[in-house]
Structures are given as C-alpha cells and as structure tokens.
Write a protein that holds these residues in place. Structure first.
Motif, mmCIF file in Angstrom:
data_model
loop_
_atom_site.group_PDB
_atom_site.id
_atom_site.type_symbol
_atom_site.label_atom_id
_atom_site.label_comp_id
_atom_site.label_asym_id
_atom_site.label_seq_id
_atom_site.Cartn_x
_atom_site.Cartn_y
_atom_site.Cartn_z
ATOM 1 N N GLN A 1 51.670 42.859 36.714
ATOM 2 C CA GLN A 1 52.327 43.245 37.967
ATOM 3 C C GLN A 1 51.444 44.200 38.771
ATOM 4 O O GLN A 1 51.303 44.064 39.994
ATOM 5 N N GLY B 1 48.719 42.611 40.460
ATOM 6 C CA GLY B 1 49.244 41.958 41.662
ATOM 7 C C GLY B 1 49.222 42.890 42.868
ATOM 8 O O GLY B 1 48.975 42.453 44.002
ATOM 9 N N HIS B 2 49.460 44.182 42.636
ATOM 10 C CA HIS B 2 49.398 45.141 43.750
ATOM 11 C C HIS B 2 47.978 45.206 44.324
ATOM 12 O O HIS B 2 47.791 45.231 45.542
ATOM 13 N N PRO C 1 56.441 39.611 35.286
ATOM 14 C CA PRO C 1 55.106 40.192 35.443
ATOM 15 C C PRO C 1 55.048 41.658 35.027
ATOM 16 O O PRO C 1 53.979 42.178 34.722
ATOM 17 N N ARG D 1 47.443 41.967 46.316
ATOM 18 C CA ARG D 1 48.132 41.947 47.617
ATOM 19 C C ARG D 1 47.464 42.882 48.615
ATOM 20 O O ARG D 1 47.338 42.565 49.800
ATOM 21 N N HIS E 1 46.051 34.172 46.030
ATOM 22 C CA HIS E 1 47.052 35.238 46.086
ATOM 23 C C HIS E 1 47.853 35.345 44.793
ATOM 24 O O HIS E 1 48.957 35.872 44.801
ATOM 25 N N GLU E 2 47.319 34.854 43.687
ATOM 26 C CA GLU E 2 48.052 34.897 42.433
ATOM 27 C C GLU E 2 47.271 35.673 41.383
ATOM 28 O O GLU E 2 46.049 35.775 41.448
ATOM 29 N N VAL E 3 48.012 36.167 40.401
ATOM 30 C CA VAL E 3 47.384 36.701 39.197
ATOM 31 C C VAL E 3 47.580 35.671 38.093
ATOM 32 O O VAL E 3 48.713 35.274 37.803
ATOM 33 N N ARG E 4 46.476 35.199 37.526
ATOM 34 C CA ARG E 4 46.576 34.245 36.407
ATOM 35 C C ARG E 4 45.982 34.884 35.165
ATOM 36 O O ARG E 4 44.968 35.575 35.226
ATOM 37 N N VAL E 5 46.650 34.629 34.042
ATOM 38 C CA VAL E 5 46.180 35.120 32.747
ATOM 39 C C VAL E 5 45.795 33.898 31.912
ATOM 40 O O VAL E 5 46.629 33.015 31.680
ATOM 41 N N THR F 1 46.426 28.601 31.412
ATOM 42 C CA THR F 1 47.200 29.727 31.949
ATOM 43 C C THR F 1 48.370 30.058 31.030
ATOM 44 O O THR F 1 49.120 29.168 30.625
ATOM 45 N N ILE F 2 48.511 31.322 30.705
ATOM 46 C CA ILE F 2 49.655 31.787 29.925
ATOM 47 C C ILE F 2 50.802 32.060 30.880
ATOM 48 O O ILE F 2 50.644 32.763 31.871
ATOM 49 N N ARG F 3 51.956 31.481 30.585
ATOM 50 C CA ARG F 3 53.141 31.755 31.412
ATOM 51 C C ARG F 3 53.846 32.983 30.864
ATOM 52 O O ARG F 3 54.113 33.090 29.672
ATOM 53 N N LEU F 4 54.167 33.897 31.754
ATOM 54 C CA LEU F 4 54.847 35.122 31.347
ATOM 55 C C LEU F 4 56.240 35.143 31.963
ATOM 56 O O LEU F 4 56.424 34.735 33.111
#
Lengths: 318, 318
Positions: B217, B220-221, B313, B224, B296-300, B307-310
C-alpha cells in the motif's frame, strides 16, 4: 494486479481535512509538513486534548466542537501574546462517526481558520472504540523576549481579566438543564470560547495566563509563580447579564468553574491606561478585580470585606 | 482562605512529565512553550495518535508504549530527512491508570529522548472514560530544500527499503498467540520500531516515505505521487530470521501488514553506491526489492515471475 487504492482513512482526509490544509502542509500527502519559520520571530507551541463527555458534550454540534478545539489552543497562544501560524490535529473517532459529522467539524474549523488566520499543517485520523478524542497542537509566533509569562507579578500589581467570568461553567450547567438559559447565550459561551488574540500586552502586563480551570485556581498559579498572594472582590468580577440573571447562588460556580478562556493579568497600577488602550483597540472589555500582595493565598472578599469560602478552587480534568 | 493547591492533574505532570521537559518548555508551567528556531533551518512537523487496543495492546509494557509513541513520529521525521528537535504530547488516560504506569511510560520516553536527542516541549493530560489515547506532535529541522518527499520517483528508479519488512505485523500476531515467537524478537519489533534517523539521503534518493501501513500500500503512495507503477520481487523483500522461521504462509502478511516503520525509497540506479555508503555510515541495512516503471499499479512477483495476488494492499486505521 494489486491496486493499492486508498482505504477509508484516506478518503476522509481528502474530503474533509485537505481543504483545511495550508502552506507547508504539502497537501497532507507526505510523512510530515514543512515550515519556514517567520524570520526574526520565536515560535510558541501549545497542545490540548478534548474528549467527548469530558471536555465537550457528545451531542454538541460538530462545527462547534471543531471550533472549540482550535479556540482553546488559540487562547493559550493569546495568553503568551503570540500570533497564530498553523496547527496539527489528531482525530480518534468512533467507527460509526458519520461523514456529516466530519463535514460539520471541518466546517467549524474552516470558519475559524479564516477568522483567526491559521491553517492546518498536518495530523492523523484513527479509529477508537472509545469516545471521540481530539488533540490539537497550535503554533504561533512572537517577537524575541516579548512572550507574556505566568511569572512576573509584583506585590501591588492589580488583577485584571478580559471579558466576563463564569459563562462557560454556567453554559455547561445550562446544557445539562440545571441553569436557565432562555436564549442559549450561556451554552454558546461554553461551546465557543473567545480567544483574546491580538491584544498588545507586551510591556503592559507583568504576568498573564488564560483562565481555563477556574478563576480562583488559575489566579493561584500566578501567585505561586511570583511567590505572592492575591485578594479579589467578588463584586468586581465581571459577569454577563445571563450569568447575573442565573442568580447569586451561582457566584461560586462563576469563580471556580472552568472553560472561561479569558485572560487573567497582573498589571502595574501605572499601566492601567496602556491596558485600557490595548483592550479598546480590540474592542475587548477588561476589568480590574483585585490586587496582588505579600503572602501565598488567594482570597475572595464579599461586599462587606469578609472572605468567601469556596468548596474547591477550580477544575481538574483528571 | 482558599488555598488553590494543585489538583491531581498537576501532581501527575510534576512527577512524571516535568523531568522530560527540555529547553523552551518553561518547565511546563506556562500556557505554551517557546522555541527559537535553529538559524537557517526549516522546521518539519508530524503528528500521530495511538489508541490502546488499536495501535498498541492494553497490556503492552508502559515503557514501550511511550517509546513507540515517540518512535512512530520520529520515523516520519526520518522519512523527511529531518533531525529531531522537540515534541508535544497529549495523554488522555482512564481514571484508574496507576501512577506506576505513568512512571514506566515516562521512563520509556526518557530513554528514547536521550537516545534520539529530543525533549518534551509541552502538552496536556486529561481523563477519558475510554481507552488510553495518546497523541504526539514531533518537531524536526532540515536544511532548506533538503527535505525528502514522497513525490519524485522516476521510471527506472530502483525500489529500496531499510531493515526488514513484516516483523511488526508478525509481532502483533505473535502477541495474539497466532505466530510462534520463541525469543520475543517479533513482539519487540512490534513494540519498539526503529526510526531510521540520520541517514544522509538528500541528493541520493528521488523519493522517500516510511512504511507504516503495509509495504504494498505504501509503495502505491510513492507510485501515485509520481504517476508511475512499480514491480517488486517478493523473494528480494528482506525478512528477519524470525519472520522467515514463521514460514512462507506469512509472506503476504509481511508484504501488507503495518507497523514496519522502515524507509521505502526510490533510488536512481547510479546512486546505489551513495545509498550503500549512507546506510553503512549508520549501520543500517538497505535492500533493493524492485523497480519503478510506466503505469499505475504495484505488482508483486513470485520466484517464477508470476504476480502474487494479495487480499488487501495494506492496513487502514479507520
């Protein structure tokens, strides 16, 4: 594919608090705020917390809660002779607090920001399982060595106060149905104290503080800070028409109740004219109520010169 | 004959908080504190609240509660590249809070004041019918235009973090009996975060913040603020031996849990040596975990590049 969209906390801040944010706040988007201090000035800091059910009533209009939170801190700046600059605020709110409550709370702050020349610098919003708990840190500025202090009263100095004393305590009682308040004037004084900012008191008063915990108790602070006693005449303590209408039975409450947020000052007798001029320039009433002397007690005299016994000198929030 | 002796509130302050008071606090005896700003410096302000049962556990040792309250704010100063100067604090305490609790709370603050070079400037103590609610405003200083900011990451910059990620979230779970923590190391990380002060990051990082609400999360800041995307590799995210011992099932918790208080940085790839030198000078571990890019995304990503789905965030306190 994890889109870290802002959770509820950030929406709250964006809707209600970002519009309050002033210079240096970085739109509340960074970890902290930046402030370039006004050149050649010293900074003044104060922080006060307010808890629903302790410092305000849970059903007080939210706009007055926001305004009161700011004003009790502005009153501390006024007591130091400081000019408001900025503030930080933390809000710990019950989870069921409505968006309308936050909107009104912010509207009360916005109105007072414009009136008193101060803006939001930063803060924090959290949930609490307890009552609404608010904390505000106010920042002001003052010329070097010009801050008013609690210490400094001299024997022979007069005791003066701004405004009227006792309205806040009676206003709380009025909201509890224990004192008549036909036009709501007392309740309004409890909810919206008037910080006495802008009075040119440097060099005029020898000591100053704001009356927040009761006149007699707070006068005791000025006495202890100076190693002096004080005598005040109950009949000189200025009371509003609404407080007088409540009746003489409430005189002790006026002398010892909290929430006045008026200034209490020690004034050398040859500074009276300067004090009256400073007060007049701001349209602020000031009244002489007594005198400092040798000793270590605060005595309140009635009209016959006898000492009035009070059950308690003032109000403790703990 | 009314002796306005100080009520309980003033005794508490005198016993426990006055010893913490530093320059400008006026011994906590005036309405506000005075501060002469360090010449040529800008000031940095941050405020955070902590509520028992929300941000700390009611039975956490009081000395760690005081230290954590200070440290979460110092972490915000660290994220701005600021040097600690002073703080104000409001304490809203249940009426049955013991004097021993206040003594330990103040002892935790005293230890950290000495360690981090900061002192108490002012504040307020009140009662509350709810849980212990603490609010702290920290003041730091920084050279003009040298503050680190959240915005500023460029596509191609690397994502770096200090320390290890996930210990705080696992520490809370350990204290709740949900994660093994044989030597209490994780609990200690939850109770006593380590603010990453003193790193010479100005001119080295292009953006910086502290990780308090979860790595994904908070990244993500940064994204953005820069209008960018970021990809991090889960296998690169530094975890402590205790976090690794808890097992891979807890990886998502480490990536999204709160309470890390490590720094998250955007670093141009040609600044790596400068970053490592700055970290080494403070004995602070830094680890590259990913890269900023267009989007505009954060991917892990996991070890195979998937990609790991969480589920979420990060952490919202509201």
């Amino acid at each position: 594919m994890n889109n870290p969209g802002p959770p509820a906390e950030f929406g709250l801040i964006a809707r209600h608090f970002r519009p309050l944010a002033g210079p240096g706040s970085l739109d509340l988007l960074d970890d902290a705020a930046l402030l370039e201090p006004p050149p050649g000035r010293h900074l003044v800091f104060t922080a006060d917390a307010m808890v629903a059910g302790v410092h305000f009533l849970s059903d007080d209009p939210a706009d007055t809660v926001g305004a009161k939170l700011l004003r009790v801190n502005l009153s501390d700046l006024a007591a130091m002779g400081a000019t408001p600059l900025a503030y930080l605020m933390t809000v710990s709110a019950p989870r069921d607090t409505s968006d309308a409550w936050f909107a009104a709370f912010a509207a009360g702050l916005a109105r007072d920001q414009a009136r008193f020349g101060i803006a939001l610098l930063g803060g924090d919003t959290t949930a609490t399982p307890g009552p609404m708990t608010l904390s505000l840190t106010a920042i002001g500025h003052v010329a070097p060595n010009a801050a008013l202090r609690r210490r400094g009263a001299m024997a022979g100095d007069e005791v003066w106060v701004t405004g009227t004393i006792g309205d806040g305590a009676l206003g709380l009682l009025a909201l509890q149905g224990r004192v008549p308040d036909p036009d709501g004037w007392l309740a309004n004084r409890y909810r919206l104290p008037e910080p006495r900012l802008g009075l040119a008191l440097h060099g005029v008063v020898s000591a100053c503080m704001d009356v927040s915990d009761g006149l007699v108790q707070d006068l005791g602070h000025l006495c202890r800070a100076a190693g002096l006693a004080a005598i005040i005449e109950a009949g000189l303590v200025p009371r509003s028409p609404a407080a007088l209408a409540a009746g003489e039975d409430w005189l002790p409450t006026c002398l010892t109740g909290g929430d006045d947020y008026e200034l209490l000052m020690a004034v050398p007798s040859n500074h009276t004219d300067a004090l009256l001029a400073a007060a007049s320039a701001q349209g602020c009433r000031v009244t002489r109520i007594g005198r400092f002397g040798v000793g270590h007690e605060v005595r309140v005299l009635d009209g016959t010169g006898l000492t009035i016994r009070l059950d308690r000198p003032g109000w403790s929030h703990f």
